[in-house]
Structures are given as structure tokens and as C-alpha cells.
Design a protein around this motif. Structure first.
Motif, PDB file in Angstrom:
ATOM      1  N   PHE A 195       0.461  -1.383  -0.534  1.00 41.06           N
ATOM      2  CA  PHE A 195       0.218  -0.080   0.421  1.00 41.06           C
ATOM      3  C   PHE A 195       0.454   1.219   0.334  1.00 41.06           C
ATOM      4  CE2 PHE A 195      -2.095  -2.892   2.491  1.00 41.06           C
ATOM      5  CZ  PHE A 195      -2.883  -3.327   1.359  1.00 41.06           C
ATOM      6  N   GLY A 196       2.113   1.365   0.359  1.00 38.12           N
ATOM      7  CA  GLY A 196       2.744   2.532   0.276  1.00 38.12           C
ATOM      8  C   GLY A 196       3.108   3.317   1.708  1.00 38.12           C
ATOM      9  N   LEU A 197       2.884   3.313   2.549  1.00 35.69           N
ATOM     10  CA  LEU A 197       2.466   3.174   3.389  1.00 35.69           C
ATOM     11  C   LEU A 197       3.554   3.397   4.642  1.00 35.69           C
ATOM     12  CD1 LEU A 197      -1.848   2.271   5.021  1.00 35.69           C
ATOM     13  CD2 LEU A 197      -1.020   4.360   4.207  1.00 35.69           C
ATOM     14  N   PHE A 202       6.829  -0.214  15.219  1.00 39.10           N
ATOM     15  CA  PHE A 202       7.668  -0.506  16.749  1.00 39.10           C
ATOM     16  C   PHE A 202       7.833   0.858  16.835  1.00 39.10           C
ATOM     17  CE2 PHE A 202       8.868  -3.875  13.994  1.00 39.10           C
ATOM     18  CZ  PHE A 202       8.739  -5.105  14.413  1.00 39.10           C
ATOM     19  N   LYS A 203       7.511   2.306  16.806  1.00 34.62           N
ATOM     20  CA  LYS A 203       7.769   3.543  16.818  1.00 34.62           C
ATOM     21  C   LYS A 203       6.226   3.573  17.533  1.00 34.62           C
ATOM     22  CE  LYS A 203      12.009   5.351  15.563  1.00 34.62           C
ATOM     23  NZ  LYS A 203      12.747   6.521  14.459  1.00 34.62           N
ATOM     24  N   ASP A 204       5.631   3.670  16.839  1.00 33.13           N
ATOM     25  CA  ASP A 204       4.520   3.692  16.450  1.00 33.13           C
ATOM     26  C   ASP A 204       3.075   2.736  17.323  1.00 33.13           C
ATOM     27  OD1 ASP A 204       1.477   5.130  17.251  1.00 33.13           O
ATOM     28  OD2 ASP A 204       1.765   5.595  15.044  1.00 33.13           O
ATOM     29  N   GLU A 205       3.380   2.018  18.022  1.00 36.59           N
ATOM     30  CA  GLU A 205       1.848   1.061  18.276  1.00 36.59           C
ATOM     31  C   GLU A 205       0.988   1.072  18.702  1.00 36.59           C
ATOM     32  OE1 GLU A 205       3.521  -0.669  22.522  1.00 36.59           O
ATOM     33  OE2 GLU A 205       5.576  -1.536  21.696  1.00 36.59           O
ATOM     34  N   GLY A 206       0.369   2.504  18.196  1.00 39.26           N
ATOM     35  CA  GLY A 206      -0.839   2.304  17.952  1.00 39.26           C
ATOM     36  C   GLY A 206      -1.551   3.113  16.889  1.00 39.26           C
ATOM     37  N   ASN A 207      -0.885   2.450  16.002  1.00 42.27           N
ATOM     38  CA  ASN A 207      -0.449   3.248  14.369  1.00 42.27           C
ATOM     39  C   ASN A 207      -1.965   2.598  13.337  1.00 42.27           C
ATOM     40  OD1 ASN A 207       0.296   1.136  11.743  1.00 42.27           O
ATOM     41  ND2 ASN A 207       1.271   1.097  13.845  1.00 42.27           N
ATOM     42  N   GLU A 208      -3.695   3.646  13.388  1.00 39.69           N
ATOM     43  CA  GLU A 208      -4.239   3.130  12.845  1.00 39.69           C
ATOM     44  C   GLU A 208      -4.578   1.398  11.922  1.00 39.69           C
ATOM     45  OE1 GLU A 208      -7.886   4.792  11.346  1.00 39.69           O
ATOM     46  OE2 GLU A 208      -6.767   5.681  10.569  1.00 39.69           O
ATOM     47  N   PHE A 209      -3.362   1.775  11.273  1.00 41.32           N
ATOM     48  CA  PHE A 209      -3.223   0.395  10.101  1.00 41.32           C
ATOM     49  C   PHE A 209      -2.938  -0.990  11.214  1.00 41.32           C
ATOM     50  CE2 PHE A 209      -1.315  -2.761   7.309  1.00 41.32           C
ATOM     51  CZ  PHE A 209      -2.016  -2.579   6.163  1.00 41.32           C
TER      52      PHE A 209
END
Length: 513
Positions: A195-197, A202-209
């Protein structure tokens, strides 16, 4: 009188229900095919559904109770011919593939992403989509994708390095939930290559994806109940609007892919990923290959292929990685031999990043992964639906079998790979089975971790590449050992349909000097 009025309809209902539930129980008896006696409604799955045995245990035990080329079994009420003979498997999957083009349809709802994917497509539509997606997994595309994989692996290794620094005693390393780690890793790999995201979980454990992806593949008890209901009563499930997959995630996924495609088209952005390839097929951007055929794929069909890439890679590959870690700490001699090969290539590369070409030249790494996939194939079984009447006679035994249009056949990889008649001491991890001298003796009809024939897993080369890169980086820097939370010996969890050992995938990571 009132008793008679009430009891007669109840008795009639029970009789009809019983006949419905046992309708196919004599299916194999009529054909004189040995079969596993089914339980009422649940067929051969009662012990799994009621959590008495794990999926692996049930498939293994049923497989070992029967001899011959094939035997009958039941998925709930549905009869399925289970294939054992490697020549018969190759005849069906390869030589007479035109008689068995289509997979078994799990859900009749064609409005969801799973049902619109290449996995469930049939006949010419499947062939067109297969030719559309195949260029994504050529050598040149894989090399470009590999760079994206390495970026995500770098993020994962930095996370492990931080955990190592935080450890109270760095010499003893740190304890890690490997499945959680590999799920975050594969989430980033898929987000990037499909998806090119940029989804650094690991840094942002709460990212939406990541949050949405994890929820989609967790397959909660509620989803399991929905899936069973949909398989038992597909028409009723459709009428009631029962969806196995999360509606919100499907909507999120549709918007994610379509908005990305629109943005790239407007801004003339190109990237070596799945979306770029599908945009070429849809005629939204110029094709890198002039012969690329354009198709009038619907938005649902386009998004469904991205969904399948996500669904077929995230859970299966993170599980395969987790079992790889577990196997390597259970067999330290294999781990150390693998480390020696990896260290040797790292010296040749002067400590620089591993290359696509180097990974293809490591024979022991290849052997280890082949053996891990024998014990823990990414797919437990593969189904086919017979589209033309078919008959086969064994040239060795003279045994004959007839399969008719509409019949379902299945090869259980987890059972075939664990059969002592096919692989000596099948529960042992022995990479030497796949040495240059030995692998030629393995019948291709007995080793099929990604399926077999024209309808095998289209992403198998990608899966192998990711597994190799993962083990290279991990074993180069860490020695793997059981942790205090590790349950040994390995016993499979009966509480889930997914492959999971009791106690989970905990391990101790010890930094190498």
C-alpha cells in the motif's frame, strides 16, 4: 389434545432436522470409499469445535487412520475426498488441472473482499486475475520490493537493539513475545510493499493500520461462530446479513486503497508495490510492460486483491516466523550451523546490508526454511472442486477412484508432511532432508507448503524472501533460547483454530558478541 398439537410439529421438525444433518453420511459408503465416520452436523470437526483437540491433532489422527490413495471425510455436513497418494495429488493439481480449476467456496456472499479475491475467483476470471497479478512476483519486481522489506526489517532490528539495552543483564538478553513482534514486523512489510504506507508499528504501536489489521486477523470467538454459521447455513447467513469479516475494516480498506490510487494518479507517483501493479492493469497509469492487458475490474475486485495480499501474508507469515524461532531454540545445533553460514556471508558483504542475490546463495538457510515449512506449512490444507468427471487408476496398485463433477477434494499439508511414511521422524527438525543430495528424493506430491500446480500460492516467492531476510538478520545478531514463559514440549492450543502452541511464542533473545 394440546400436548398432541404441540408435540407433533416438534417431532416433525426434529425428524427433518436429523435428516438434514445426516443427509450425506452415506456419500462414501455408496461409492465404496473408506471414510471417517462423521458426527451429527459437525462431521469430522466436533473435537475441534468443542475444544477437545487442536486442528493439527485432528487432521493428523484422521490421516493416519486410513490407507490407500484417498479416504472420505466431512467438513460439517459436506463430504470431502482426502488425497494421500502423491501421484494422485499431482494428477489432480497439475496434469488434470482443468478438471479441478476452482477452489471450494467458503462463503456465498460475493459482496465481501475475501469472496472477490483471486482466492475465490473461478475459471477464466481467475486466469485473467492470475495473469494480472503474476508480474508483481517476477525477479525484477521482487528486487524492488526487497528494498522495502529491508527498510521494515531495519526498524524491527532497531527495536530489538533498544530492548537489549534496556535489559537488566545484557548478557542474558531479554524475553520477547515473538508472535507480537513478528505481527508488527509483517504489518510494516505489508503496509509498505502493498500500500505504500509508512506504518512503523515498533515506534508507533498505536498506528491505525496496525490496530485495524490486528483486529481483522485475530479471528475472535464471535468471528469463529459467524464463520461456522455461514458454512452451515450460507443462505440464511446471507439473508440475516451476517458478515465474518469486520465491516468497519472493509470500509477502511476500500477507502485506503481507492484514495491511494486516486492520489498517485493525480500526482503521477510510481512505486514498486501491489497498488501500482493494479493501477497498470486498470489502465490508470502507463504500464512498464507494453503487453500488459487492461481489464475492467471493479473497485471491489481491485481492492479485494490488496486485501488478500494482506490477509494471506500477515497471519500466516508472522506465524511461520514465530515457529521458526521456536524450532531454532529447540534445535540449537541447527541454529548454530545456520549462524555460521550467515556470519560467513556477512563477512563477505563486509557487514553491509544483505542483498537479494546473497540470500539466494545460502544453501543451509534454504534448507532450514524448507524444513520449517514442512513442519509448519503456511496453509494447513488445499481444496479443489471437481468441474469435470475424473477417473484415476494407480499404476502401482491398480486401485481405481472416480471423482464426479461437484465433488470436493482436499490435500492436508499438515498431515501429509507429518506422515512417517513420507518423512522419517517427522516431528524432528532435520534440514538435511532438503540438502542437494536428498531433496531430489522427495516426491513433489508429498511436499507442498504453498500448494501445487497452476493454482498454488501466487506469493510463495515473496513469502520465502521475507522469511530468509528475517532469519538472516535475526540469527546474525541474536542467539535464541527458551524463556521462563516458554512451554516445552510443544503442545498445540485447543482453544483456537489458528496455529498456536500452549503458552504462546515466548523466547529469550541473547545478543551475539
Amino acid at each position: 389434545m394440546w400436548f398432541e398439537i404441540l408435540i407433533l410439529p416438534a417431532v416433525y421438525f426434529l425428524v427433518v432436522f436429523y435428516r438434514w444433518g445426516t443427509k450425506n453420511h452415506d456419500f462414501f459408503k455408496k461409492r465404496n470409499i473408506p471414510y471417517e465416520k462423521p458426527s451429527f452436523i459437525f462431521g469430522g470437526g466436533a473435537e475441534m469445535i468443542f475444544r477437545k483437540k487442536s486442528v493439527v491433532q485432528v487432521q493428523h489422527e484422521i490421516h493416519n487412520r486410513h490407507n490407500g490413495m484417498a479416504y472420505g471425510a466431512f467438513d460439517n455436513r459436506e463430504p470431502i475426498l482426502m488425497l494421500k497418494d502423491p501421484q494422485l495429488i499431482k494428477q489432480i493439481m497439475i496434469k488434470d488441472f482443468d478438471h479441478f480449476v476452482n477452489r471450494r467456496r467458503f462463503f456465498n456472499d460475493m459482496e465481501n473482499l475475501f469472496s472477490s479475491s483471486i482466492l475465490m475467483m473461478e475459471n477464466e476470471k481467475w486466469r485473467d486475475m492470475r495473469s494480472t497479478l503474476s508480474p508483481a512476483f517476477t525477479g525484477s519486481k521482487m528486487r524492488q520490493m526487497f528494498q522495502l522489506v529491508l527498510q521494515t526489517l531495519d526498524e524491527a532490528m532497531k527495536y530489538l537493539e533498544e530492548r537489549s539495552k534496556e535489559a537488566a543483564n545484557t548478557a542474558e538478553g531479554f524475553e520477547l513475545d515473538v508472535k507480537e513482534f513478528t505481527t508488527r514486523l509483517m504489518n510494516g512489510v505489508i503496509a509498505s510493499t502493498a500500500f505504500g504506507l509508512e506504518a512503523n508499528s515498533f515506534k508507533d504501536e498505536g498506528n491505525e493500520f496496525y490496530k485495524r489489521a490486528k483486529k481483522a486477523v485475530s479471528f475472535t470467538p464471535a468471528q469463529q461462530i459467524k464463520a461456522i454459521f455461514a458454512m452451515f447455513l450460507p443462505k440464511v447467513a446471507k439473508l440475516l446479513g451476517i458478515k465474518v469479516f469486520d465491516k468497519e475494516f472493509s470500509k477502511y480498506f476500500m477507502h485506503l486503497v481507492l484514495d491511494t490510487m486516486k492520489y498517485r494518479q493525480e500526482n503521477k507517483i510510481r512505486r514498486a508495490d501491489m497498488i501500482d501493479l493494479l493501477m497498470e492493469a486498470k489502465g490508470m497509469i502507463p504500464s512498464d510492460t507494453p503487453k500488459t492487458k487492461q481489464h475492467n475490474w471493479s473497485d471491489l475486485e481491485i481492492v479485494a486483491q490488496c486485501f488478500l495480499f494482506f490477509f494471506a501474508a500477515l497471519e500466516p507469515l508472522s506465524t511461520a516466523m514465530s515457529f521458526a524461532v521456536r524450532e531454532l531454540f529447540e534445535y540449537p545445533n541447527v541454529q548454530e550451523k545456520l549462524h555460521e553460514e550467515i556470519r560467513s556471508y556477512n563477512v563477505q558483504l563486509e557487514g553491509k546490508e544483505v542483498t537479494y542475490e546473497s540470500l539466494q546463495k545460502m544453501p543451509y538457510l534454504e534448507m532450514v526454511i524448507s524444513e520449517i515449512l514442512r513442519k509448519w506449512p503456511v496453509t494447513l490444507a488445499v481444496d479443489r472442486t471437481c468441474t469435470q468427471d475424473f477417473s484415476y487408476e494407480s499404476p502401482e496398485t491398480g486401485e481405481r477412484i472416480e471423482i464426479f463433477k461437484g465433488d470436493l477434494v482436499r490435500a492436508s499439508m499438515i498431515a501429509i508432511h507429518r506422515d512417517a511414511k513420507n518423512f522419517e521422524n517427522p516431528d524432528n527438525l532435520d534440514p538435511e532432508r532438503f540438502s542437494e543430495e536428498n531433496k531430489s528424493q522427495i516426491d513433489s506430491g508429498l511436499y507442498l507448503p504453498f500448494g501445487l500446480g497452476p493454482r498454488n500460492c501466487i506469493g510463495n516467492r515473496f513469502a520465502l524472501l521475507v522469511l530468509k531476510a528475517f532469519l538472516y538478520n535475526l540469527i546474525l545478531h541474536y542467539r535464541l533460547e527458551p524463556s521462563a514463559k516458554t512451554c516445552l514440549p510443544t503442545i498445540m492450543d485447543k482453544k483456537t483454530f489458528q496455529l498456536k502452541p500452549v503458552g504462546g511464542f515466548w523466547a529469550q533473545f541473547i545478543p551475539r558478541a
